[in-house]
Design a protein around this motif. Structure first.
Motif, PDB file in Angstrom:
ATOM      1  N   CYS A  12       0.771  -1.291  -0.090  1.00 51.12           N
ATOM      2  CA  CYS A  12      -0.068  -0.325   0.224  1.00 51.12           C
ATOM      3  C   CYS A  12       0.980   0.980  -0.646  1.00 51.12           C
ATOM      4  N   ILE A  13       2.015   0.941   0.683  1.00 52.24           N
ATOM      5  CA  ILE A  13       2.644   2.604   0.792  1.00 52.24           C
ATOM      6  C   ILE A  13       3.925   2.011  -0.406  1.00 52.24           C
ATOM      7  N   ALA A  14       4.437   1.558  -1.013  1.00 52.17           N
ATOM      8  CA  ALA A  14       4.901   1.073  -2.595  1.00 52.17           C
ATOM      9  C   ALA A  14       4.201   2.151  -3.223  1.00 52.17           C
ATOM     10  N   ARG A  15       2.856   2.007  -3.553  1.00 54.78           N
ATOM     11  CA  ARG A  15       1.146   2.362  -4.743  1.00 54.78           C
ATOM     12  C   ARG A  15       1.242   3.943  -3.881  1.00 54.78           C
ATOM     13  N   ALA A  16       1.253   4.520  -2.821  1.00 53.84           N
ATOM     14  CA  ALA A  16       1.228   6.171  -2.733  1.00 53.84           C
ATOM     15  C   ALA A  16       2.195   6.520  -2.716  1.00 53.84           C
ATOM     16  N   MET A  17       3.493   5.628  -2.893  1.00 48.74           N
ATOM     17  CA  MET A  17       4.577   6.667  -3.360  1.00 48.74           C
ATOM     18  C   MET A  17       4.502   6.564  -4.995  1.00 48.74           C
ATOM     19  N   MET A  18       4.124   5.616  -5.764  1.00 48.64           N
ATOM     20  CA  MET A  18       4.193   5.351  -7.139  1.00 48.64           C
ATOM     21  C   MET A  18       3.739   6.624  -7.792  1.00 48.64           C
ATOM     22  N   GLU A  19       2.060   6.881  -6.697  1.00 48.97           N
ATOM     23  CA  GLU A  19       1.389   8.077  -7.629  1.00 48.97           C
ATOM     24  C   GLU A  19       2.055   8.856  -7.250  1.00 48.97           C
ATOM     25  N   ARG A  20       2.992   9.024  -6.454  1.00 50.71           N
ATOM     26  CA  ARG A  20       3.718  10.548  -6.419  1.00 50.71           C
ATOM     27  C   ARG A  20       5.092  11.089  -6.933  1.00 50.71           C
ATOM     28  N   ALA A  21       5.617   9.839  -7.843  1.00 54.85           N
ATOM     29  CA  ALA A  21       6.885   9.723  -8.286  1.00 54.85           C
ATOM     30  C   ALA A  21       6.710  11.525  -9.747  1.00 54.85           C
ATOM     31  N   TYR A  22       7.332  11.454  -9.737  1.00 54.72           N
ATOM     32  CA  TYR A  22       8.350  13.059 -10.817  1.00 54.72           C
ATOM     33  C   TYR A  22       8.418  12.250 -12.179  1.00 54.72           C
ATOM     34  N   ALA A  23       7.365  11.459 -12.772  1.00 53.34           N
ATOM     35  CA  ALA A  23       8.651  10.895 -14.194  1.00 53.34           C
ATOM     36  C   ALA A  23       7.855  11.424 -14.817  1.00 53.34           C
ATOM     37  N   PRO A  24       8.348  13.039 -15.740  1.00 50.07           N
ATOM     38  CA  PRO A  24       7.681  13.525 -17.083  1.00 50.07           C
ATOM     39  C   PRO A  24       8.369  13.060 -17.782  1.00 50.07           C
ATOM     40  N   ILE A  77      11.356  -5.365   1.295  1.00 51.77           N
ATOM     41  CA  ILE A  77      11.465  -3.924   0.979  1.00 51.77           C
ATOM     42  C   ILE A  77       9.780  -4.489  -0.046  1.00 51.77           C
ATOM     43  N   ALA A  78       9.381  -3.710  -1.040  1.00 48.79           N
ATOM     44  CA  ALA A  78       8.162  -3.634  -2.377  1.00 48.79           C
ATOM     45  C   ALA A  78       8.702  -2.284  -2.725  1.00 48.79           C
ATOM     46  N   VAL A  79       8.037  -3.129  -3.903  1.00 52.68           N
ATOM     47  CA  VAL A  79       9.076  -1.970  -5.050  1.00 52.68           C
ATOM     48  C   VAL A  79       7.861  -1.849  -6.373  1.00 52.68           C
ATOM     49  N   MET A  80       6.906  -1.200  -6.506  1.00 53.45           N
ATOM     50  CA  MET A  80       5.787  -0.665  -7.182  1.00 53.45           C
ATOM     51  C   MET A  80       6.105  -0.488  -8.489  1.00 53.45           C
ATOM     52  N   GLY A  81       5.457  -0.539  -9.736  1.00 55.68           N
ATOM     53  CA  GLY A  81       5.855   0.655 -10.753  1.00 55.68           C
ATOM     54  C   GLY A  81       5.701  -0.324 -11.838  1.00 55.68           C
ATOM     55  N   ALA A  82       4.790   1.309 -12.871  1.00 61.16           N
ATOM     56  CA  ALA A  82       3.600   0.878 -14.167  1.00 61.16           C
ATOM     57  C   ALA A  82       4.169   2.503 -14.935  1.00 61.16           C
ATOM     58  N   PRO A  83       3.885   2.205 -16.398  1.00 64.02           N
ATOM     59  CA  PRO A  83       3.774   3.429 -17.234  1.00 64.02           C
ATOM     60  C   PRO A  83       2.757   4.066 -16.765  1.00 64.02           C
ATOM     61  N   CYS A 119       5.728  -5.644  -6.998  1.00 55.69           N
ATOM     62  CA  CYS A 119       4.442  -5.553  -7.337  1.00 55.69           C
ATOM     63  C   CYS A 119       3.856  -4.239  -8.292  1.00 55.69           C
ATOM     64  N   GLY A 120       2.996  -4.756  -9.066  1.00 55.57           N
ATOM     65  CA  GLY A 120       2.394  -3.555 -10.134  1.00 55.57           C
ATOM     66  C   GLY A 120       0.662  -3.004  -9.321  1.00 55.57           C
ATOM     67  N   PRO A 121       0.388  -2.644 -10.563  1.00 56.30           N
ATOM     68  CA  PRO A 121      -0.860  -1.712  -9.278  1.00 56.30           C
ATOM     69  C   PRO A 121      -1.939  -2.191  -8.913  1.00 56.30           C
ATOM     70  N   GLU A 122      -2.071  -3.317  -8.867  1.00 54.12           N
ATOM     71  CA  GLU A 122      -2.939  -4.536  -8.662  1.00 54.12           C
ATOM     72  C   GLU A 122      -2.435  -4.898  -7.371  1.00 54.12           C
ATOM     73  N   GLY A 123      -1.830  -5.314  -6.811  1.00 53.81           N
ATOM     74  CA  GLY A 123      -0.619  -5.568  -5.649  1.00 53.81           C
ATOM     75  C   GLY A 123       0.397  -6.182  -5.576  1.00 53.81           C
ATOM     76  N   LEU A 124       0.682  -6.756  -5.350  1.00 50.43           N
ATOM     77  CA  LEU A 124       2.396  -7.897  -5.363  1.00 50.43           C
ATOM     78  C   LEU A 124       2.361  -9.290  -6.112  1.00 50.43           C
ATOM     79  N   ARG A 125       3.038  -9.104  -7.073  1.00 53.08           N
ATOM     80  CA  ARG A 125       2.912 -10.324  -8.556  1.00 53.08           C
ATOM     81  C   ARG A 125       4.160 -11.258  -8.096  1.00 53.08           C
ATOM     82  N   ARG A 126       4.897 -10.872  -7.149  1.00 52.49           N
ATOM     83  CA  ARG A 126       5.877 -11.638  -7.231  1.00 52.49           C
ATOM     84  C   ARG A 126       6.697 -11.491  -6.145  1.00 52.49           C
ATOM     85  N   THR A 127       7.640 -12.545  -5.337  1.00 56.06           N
ATOM     86  CA  THR A 127       8.585 -12.499  -4.094  1.00 56.06           C
ATOM     87  C   THR A 127      10.091 -13.216  -4.775  1.00 56.06           C
ATOM     88  N   PHE A 128      10.973 -12.464  -4.612  1.00 53.01           N
ATOM     89  CA  PHE A 128      12.254 -12.690  -4.844  1.00 53.01           C
ATOM     90  C   PHE A 128      13.077 -12.756  -3.172  1.00 53.01           C
TER      91      PHE A 128
END
Length: 145
Positions: A12-24, A77-83, A119-128
């Motif tokens: 959830c926190i990784a999602r909130a951070m993804m939404e705040r990213a500065y990626a113009p 650590i959780a990492v979430m990213g998406a175009p 993670c993807g926007p829908e949540g956890l995809r895989r753990t390594f």
């Protein structure tokens, strides 16, 4: 190892951070959340710059926040990213794993068995484990002589 509730919280926190990213420039948003040794969560987002090499990955931002917050070890650590287009993430099946530089940065503060939740926007995809992402890594223990 993080519990199911901790993983959900990190996601959830990784999602909130993804939404705040500065990626113009790339329009690829990434958020990261680290569970520190104290049990506190430290987070970060990617921050791009017109001079591309000057940008900062989400994982790097989160590690800086962890150090500033007083923790020195990563438990998980959780990492979430998406175009990102039109203010929302796009559906993409590609995993957003940490880049090579971030894998090494994570290694500085984590052990090979540290879980990295991708993670993807829908949540956890895989753990390594970190060892799966960065096998036979060079870390602080290599300098203990």
């Amino acid at each position: 190892m993080a519990s199911g509730v901790e993983i959900e919280n990190l996601t959830c926190i990784a999602r909130a951070m993804m939404e705040r990213a500065y990626a113009p420039y790339s329009r690829f948003h990434v958020g990261a959340a680290i569970l520190g040794e104290s049990g506190r969560v430290h987070s970060g987002a990617n921050v791009e710059n017109a001079a591309y090499p000057q940008g900062q990955c989400a994982e790097t931002s989160a590690i800086g926040a962890m150090i500033a917050g007083g923790d020195r070890r990563i438990r998980a650590i959780a990492v979430m990213g998406a175009p990102w287009r039109d203010g929302a993430p796009l559906d993409s099946p590609a995993l957003c794993t940490p880049c090579g530089g971030c894998r090494q940065r994570i290694r500085e503060f984590a052990s090979p068995d540290t879980p990295v939740h991708v993670c993807g926007p829908e949540g956890l995809r895989r753990t390594f484990t970190l060892a799966e992402l960065l096998p036979e890594s060079f870390g602080p223990d290599n300098l203990e002589f």
